[in-house]
Motif scaffolding. Structure first.
Motif, PDB file in Angstrom:
ATOM      1  N   ARG A 131     -52.448  19.373   5.407  1.00 16.66           N
ATOM      2  CA  ARG A 131     -53.066  18.078   5.805  1.00 16.66           C
ATOM      3  C   ARG A 131     -54.160  17.338   5.562  1.00 16.66           C
ATOM      4  O   ARG A 131     -54.004  16.488   6.355  1.00 16.66           O
ATOM      5  N   LYS A 135     -50.782  29.710  10.623  1.00 10.34           N
ATOM      6  CA  LYS A 135     -51.624  28.308   9.987  1.00 10.34           C
ATOM      7  C   LYS A 135     -52.493  27.727  10.278  1.00 10.34           C
ATOM      8  O   LYS A 135     -52.895  26.770   9.975  1.00 10.34           O
ATOM      9  N   VAL A 166     -55.330  28.378   8.305  1.00 11.53           N
ATOM     10  CA  VAL A 166     -55.023  28.407   7.431  1.00 11.53           C
ATOM     11  C   VAL A 166     -54.255  27.591   6.507  1.00 11.53           C
ATOM     12  O   VAL A 166     -54.655  26.678   5.649  1.00 11.53           O
ATOM     13  N   PHE A 174     -51.763  24.719   7.520  1.00 11.30           N
ATOM     14  CA  PHE A 174     -52.104  23.483   8.154  1.00 11.30           C
ATOM     15  C   PHE A 174     -53.070  22.389   7.262  1.00 11.30           C
ATOM     16  O   PHE A 174     -53.288  21.992   6.897  1.00 11.30           O
ATOM     17  N   PRO A 175     -54.417  23.746   7.459  1.00 12.37           N
ATOM     18  CA  PRO A 175     -55.525  22.422   7.089  1.00 12.37           C
ATOM     19  C   PRO A 175     -55.807  22.204   5.825  1.00 12.37           C
ATOM     20  O   PRO A 175     -55.895  21.190   5.221  1.00 12.37           O
TER      21      PRO A 175
END
Lengths: 324, 533, 285
Positions: free
Chosen positions: B413, B405, B407, B409-410
């Motif tokens: 998002r 996550k 890696v 999520f950025p």
């Protein structure tokens, strides 16, 4: 000596600077930590505002300069997760890792040296081969798997030791240690054993090679000619000479083990810095990642400095030459 | 001064205890429980907003209102509340409520706590995120706190349930380290602070003077064991009495063990897939020639329909989740307000799916990458691969990319970048208590300036659905709001804005002889453990 | 011929060579031996998941070593996994040895400022956890075999550099090096032809240990979610994938890959040790 120390200090500072730049670029590449940390339902404008407050919206070089300036004041940032200055956090977790690593090294040393002597002494015997081959087992299988098998066998089936955690600690000179309580030692047995596998393989092999090399040397042949028993030659003469390189090697392994402890600590729920760094990496806790790396680099710098000193001062061959 | 007296009292009790033992009277055995938990705690109650932290906080510090096991609002430090007008709420504090130091809980303490939660420096995951739309709060009198909201705000109660209440004196001066040492860890919750060892354990003891229902345990130890297998081993080995986040794969073995009981329930979460429906050219959709496919086939409803039909939800639940889940026909779980009743199940029919794909002009399939996390949801990496398999059977040439996550999520998002073409995600309702959270964040068009569509990774956009979502967000009447929300859900799913997979389960295991009341938001609460009758 | 018979002086060595030979052949010819292409998603069926060894699925296909959590034939996966594991381990070790040895030699031979700079780089490298390097690579480039290889090289080269430098420092002071320098041999010749052979003992010990540890690093990275793509399991990834099933009794998911791994590593080590004994100029025979 003074000039030497100054040069060393200078080297250390430059190294730390370079590491901090690399790690800054690296974590920057991984991505915005807030996107990992904040609750999914946090509104975008709050995330943006926090980004500004923490200075994470600034260009990389500006963030870096800001970091260096506060680092010079001894502030390496506050953990995003634990609400503690990252250095303080590392310091609070360090004793647990250190005692585990020391215990692992002691096990490796106490088991590895005799086995290595045996394997070296018996030269091409099949048992000698088997010892050094089996020693490799522990490192070829992934730690997490071995650790779980250890838990299944020693904790669940045999019920000898707890499955994980640190147990009771005693406080000596302000430092907490598990080494002085029965529960602490029981909790430590499996993780220390798991951690000892890597240095064990290396020590067995180094000892074995050392014995075989020294057995060919003149002083051993001379001692044999004098009629000294082979066992006595091995323990009194050869062992003394090969111990020094082994001990120096252990200095280097010591540092490596702190890194190796990551998985061991995770599976055994051991609250050390290995577990801290992996948890921090998982949630992008940048200040902790950066502080951890700077700390470990410093540790390696100190270790390699000491190792250099010892090798220069105590090289057995140099001493042998002088003695003869 | 007070502390002095307390320690004297403790001393007295200890002496009395010894005396009792000396004359052969065995005191009732102290009720003690050790709970192994996946999630580490942040001791400063206003530093890091997350569901696990809220669960710790409510046991130690307490909040104005609390959320029960079905995420319904229950009174806690506030015994009642009323709407003064559509945007003004008054909370009446319980006059019996006391902090651990014996001081009464006053409106000033509440205001100071909310101030601290909003303004604590360095807080990366600030509680500010929980208080969207709250424009002010003040003490009306000693026992009344008034909250103002920008618009009529049905989620307010769930929002203020997130914030822990501490004495104003502590809120004004305490440093973060003081909460860890315990010096400042003073609240009004059912348990009081004994010891905290970061990364290892949090020890709490019964707060004898708790004003509400009496705490069930004399001493509670939360041990942090983040590795799933290690947590299960700790329970099997008898080192702990309760574990949370039981991996579904171990449920059968645990249930077969005569010394262990398993407690299951449904959550407020749905797993679902997000197809890219916002771009004419999607970065991970390629033609047979390896070039980006234009137009993006997933813009065609028939392709999305084919994908939805190619997924065998029952097989996912049975084979990957070991039964921990229920096939979903929408993105809002059944127990949540706004769940659309009477929608047909999403059928699994591979032949018809292939026909639909061919009808849309993609008989030879196309290259598609599915992105997933591999450390965020239960079995997420394995689910991802299984879905990859099912879509490969449909005839798509699948690549499976499962990333941590940190890696993933950025990547998604930050709506400026590539994002994904197809991604698996899960969303819960814990912070809104109804479908509102899922709708505003995942279905509403991406509109960052108005705070909509933060998690609308596929940039699905439908103005009529947007209008319904916005209408519901300002409807105070629960029944009315639920109706509008379920309408929005129905419309979104009929258009396959997202492809639902299954509703997730919460699983807790304990030693035999203990019961556990599971929480839909997967909080782990000591008082939810009780001895079986 | 005499050399070869000297090499295979014991049954154990012979056994190891045989085992290694079979393994390498099996890995090379995996696509022809394996009943299934375990990397082709369309050939997997989730309803076949976690079948015990020697069972058949609904279509009557026999799974010799059972299936994994995705319905992948474990036997096929082990064959294919061997290729990746051995490939990654050998390539990573080879690169790390060459890189580390060159830097270690250069450092010891040049001394002074060069030595200081190189050794500080080594210190830096030693302190970077493999997980972090792998995570950065994954973030920048996505998952893949080559990223894992890079991460392993990054972790290992520094250890070779340190070891070789340590040994070479001692050798540098010896008379034969002085003699070679007097003869005006080029520095690289002195380093590689004269100093290096005398550093082989510690280097080769480290290398055999590190091949094994490369495989386990790869598995650990997969365990931590930053390793190989999950649809292309290596032996290490198979073990990592089988880890969650250990307590529930589905032992075959990780035991068989584990056993094969053990056998291969031991064989490599026995053969490697023997090779070292035969090739070592200072050997007693």
């Amino acid at each position: 000596m003074g000039a030497f120390l100054v040069r060393l200090l200078f080297q250390g500072i430059v190294t730390l600077l370079v590491v901090s730049i690399i790690i800054f670029v690296g974590v920057f590449a991984i991505g915005n930590p807030l996107y990992v940390l904040v609750d999914p339902s946090a509104p975008a404008e709050v995330v943006q505002e926090t980004l500004r407050q923490l200075g994470l919206d600034r260009p990389l070089h500006e963030q870096y300069v800001r970091f260096v300036l506060s680092a010079l004041r001894g502030d390496l940032g506050t953990s995003y997760v634990h609400a503690l200055p990252s250095l303080e956090l590392i310091a609070s977790r360090l004793p647990a890792t250190l005692e585990l690593v020391v215990a692992g090294l002691v096990i490796a040393f106490l088991v590895g040296v005799p086995l290595g002597l045996l394997a070296g002494y018996m030269a091409n015997n099949w048992l000698a081969r088997l010892i050094s081959s089996l020693s490799i087992l522990g490192i070829s299988l992934p730690t997490f798997w071995i650790a779980l098998i250890m838990i299944i066998v020693f904790s669940l089936e045999l019920g000898w030791v707890p499955t994980g955690g640190r147990g009771d600690v005693a406080t000596v000179l302000g430092i907490e240690t598990s080494l002085l309580t029965a529960s602490g030692l029981a909790h430590m047995a499996l993780p220390a054993l798991a951690l000892s596998l890597f240095p064990l393989a290396l020590i067995i092999r180094l000892t074995r090679a050392g014995v075989r090399e020294h057995n060919r040397m003149d002083y051993v042949k001379f001692a044999r000619a004098m009629g000294i028993s082979p066992q006595r030659i091995l323990v009194s003469y050869v062992l003394r000479n090969i111990l020094i390189p082994i001990v120096t090697m252990m200095g280097l392994i010591f540092g490596t083990l702190v890194a190796f402890a990551v998985v061991t600590e995770t599976v055994f729920a051991w609250p050390g810095i290995g577990k801290l760094i992996i948890d921090s990496i998982k949630v992008s806790d940048r200040p902790v990642i950066i502080a951890y790396l700077l700390f470990v680099v410093t540790m390696f710098l100190v270790i390699s400095f000491i190792v250099d000193l010892i090798t220069a001062a105590l090289d057995p061959r140099i001493r042998l030459v002088k003695a003869s | 001064m007070r502390e002095d007296r307390q320690s004297k009292l403790k001393h007295l009790v200890a002496v009395a205890g010894l005396a009792l033992m000396a004359i052969g009277v065995i005191p009732a055995q102290a009720a003690e429980i050790t709970i192994a938990t996946r999630s580490e705690m942040t001791m400063d109650p206003h530093f890091f907003w997350s569901t696990p932290n809220r669960a710790y906080n409510v046991q130690l510090y307490g909040s104005l209102v609390r959320l029960d096991e079905r995420i319904r609002v229950q009174p806690m430090l506030a015994k009642s509340w009323e709407l003064v007008d559509e945007t003004t709420w008054d909370f009446q504090l319980d006059p019996e409520a006391r902090f651990h130091n014996g001081e009464p809980v006053t409106a000033a303490d509440v205001v100071a706590s909310f101030d601290r939660a909003l303004n604590l420096p360095n807080a990366a995951a600030s509680y500010k995120g929980a208080l969207r739309g709250v424009t002010g709060f003040e003490a009306v009198d000693q026992e009344t706190v008034r909250f103002k909201t920008a618009k009529p705000n049905p989620a307010l109660l769930h929002q203020i349930a997130q914030v822990a209440i501490i004495p104003a004196g502590v809120a004004g001066t305490a440093r973060q380290a003081d909460f860890i040492s315990g010096k400042a860890a003073i609240g009004a919750g059912p348990y009081r602070f004994v010891e905290f060892k970061p990364g290892d354990r949090l020890v709490l003891e019964r707060n004898d003077k708790y004003f509400g229902d009496q705490p069930k345990w004399d001493k509670v130890v939360f041990r942090v064991i983040s590795d799933d297998a290690a947590r299960v081993a700790a329970l099997l080995g008898g080192d702990v009495e309760v574990i949370d986040y039981v991996p579904p794969v171990d449920v059968a073995r645990l249930e077969a063990d005569p010394n262990i009981a398993v407690h299951k329930g449904t959550t407020d979460r749905t797993m679902y897939l997000i197809p890219d429906t916002g771009r004419n050219q999607s970065p991970y959709v390629l033609g047979a020639d390896g070039k980006p496919l234009v137009p993006n086939p997933m813009l065609d409803f028939r392709v999305r329909k084919a994908m939805a039909m190619a997924i065998d939800r029952q097989a996912l639940v049975d084979r990957v989740m070991d039964g921990a889940g229920v096939p979903a026909n929408q993105n809002v779980a059944p127990a949540v307000l706004g769940h659309a009743e009477g929608m047909p199940p999403l059928a699994f029919d591979l032949d018809q799916a292939r026909n639909l794909l061919a009808e849309a002009g993609y008989a030879d399939g196309f290259d598609l990458t599915i992105h997933c996390t591999n450390d965020r949801y239960v079995n997420d990496g394995r689910l991802c691969q299984a879905i990859g398999q099912m879509l490969a059977r449909l005839g798509l040439r699948m690549t499976v990319e499962a990333l941590p996550k940190a890696v993933m999520f950025p990547k998604i998002r930050d709506h400026q970048g590539d994002r994904t073409s197809l991604m698996m995600l899960s969303f819960g309702s814990g912070t809104s208590g109804d479908a509102g959270g899922a709708l505003t964040h995942t279905i509403h068009s991406y509109a960052p300036d108005r705070g909509f569509g933060t998690w609308n990774i596929g940039h699905y956009s439908n103005a009529e659905i947007d209008a319904l979502i916005e209408e519901a967000a300002a409807t105070l009447d629960a029944e009315e709001r639920g109706k509008v929300q379920s309408q929005a859900v129905k419309r979104a799913i009929e258009d396959l804005a997202v492809i639902p997979l299954f509703y997730t389960s919460v699983i807790v295991a304990s030693r035999k002889g203990l019961e556990y009341q599971v929480h839909a938001d997967q909080s782990t609460i000591a008082d939810s453990v009780s001895k079986s009758e | 011929m005499g050399k070869l018979s000297a090499f295979t002086d014991s049954k154990l060595v012979l056994l190891a060579i045989g085992l290694l030979g079979i393994t390498i052949l099996a890995a090379l010819f995996a696509p022809w031996i394996a009943p299934q292409d375990p990397y082709d998603l369309a050939q997997l069926y989730i309803l076949d998941a976690r079948l015990p060894p020697l069972t058949r699925n609904a279509d009557g296909t026999l799974f010799l070593l059972g299936t994994d959590d995705q319905g992948r034939d474990v036997f096929s996966a082990v064959l294919y996994g061997l290729r990746i594991s051995l490939g990654v381990a050998f390539v990573a070790t080879a690169i790390a040895v060459v890189l580390g040895t060159s830097i270690g030699l250069l450092s010891a031979y040049a001394g002074g400022r060069t030595d200081a700079v190189l050794m500080r780089i080594v210190d830096m490298q030693l302190s970077f956890p493999a997980v972090l390097i792998a995570l950065m690579l994954v973030a920048l480039l996505g998952t893949g075999i080559e990223k894992v290889t890079i991460a392993i090289v990054a972790v290992q080269w520094a250890r070779y550099a340190r070891t070789v430098r340590g040994a070479a420092m001692v050798e540098r002071e010896r008379e034969y090096v002085e003699a070679a320098q007097c003869l005006a041999y080029s520095p690289s010749r002195v380093m590689f032809r004269h100093i290096l052979p005398n550093c082989m003992a510690p280097l080769s010990i480290l290398a055999t240990v590190e091949v094994a540890s490369a495989i386990s690093i790869e598995a650990t990275l997969s365990f931590l979610g930053v390793g190989l793509p999950i649809t292309q399991p290596s032996l290490g990834l198979l073990i990592a994938n089988g880890y969650p099933f250990m307590l529930s009794g589905n032992y075959w998911l990780s035991i068989y890959p584990g056993l094969v791994l053990i056998a291969v590593i031991i064989a490599i080590n026995i053969v490697g040790d023997r090779l070292r004994e035969v090739l070592n100029p200072r050997s007693e025979r």
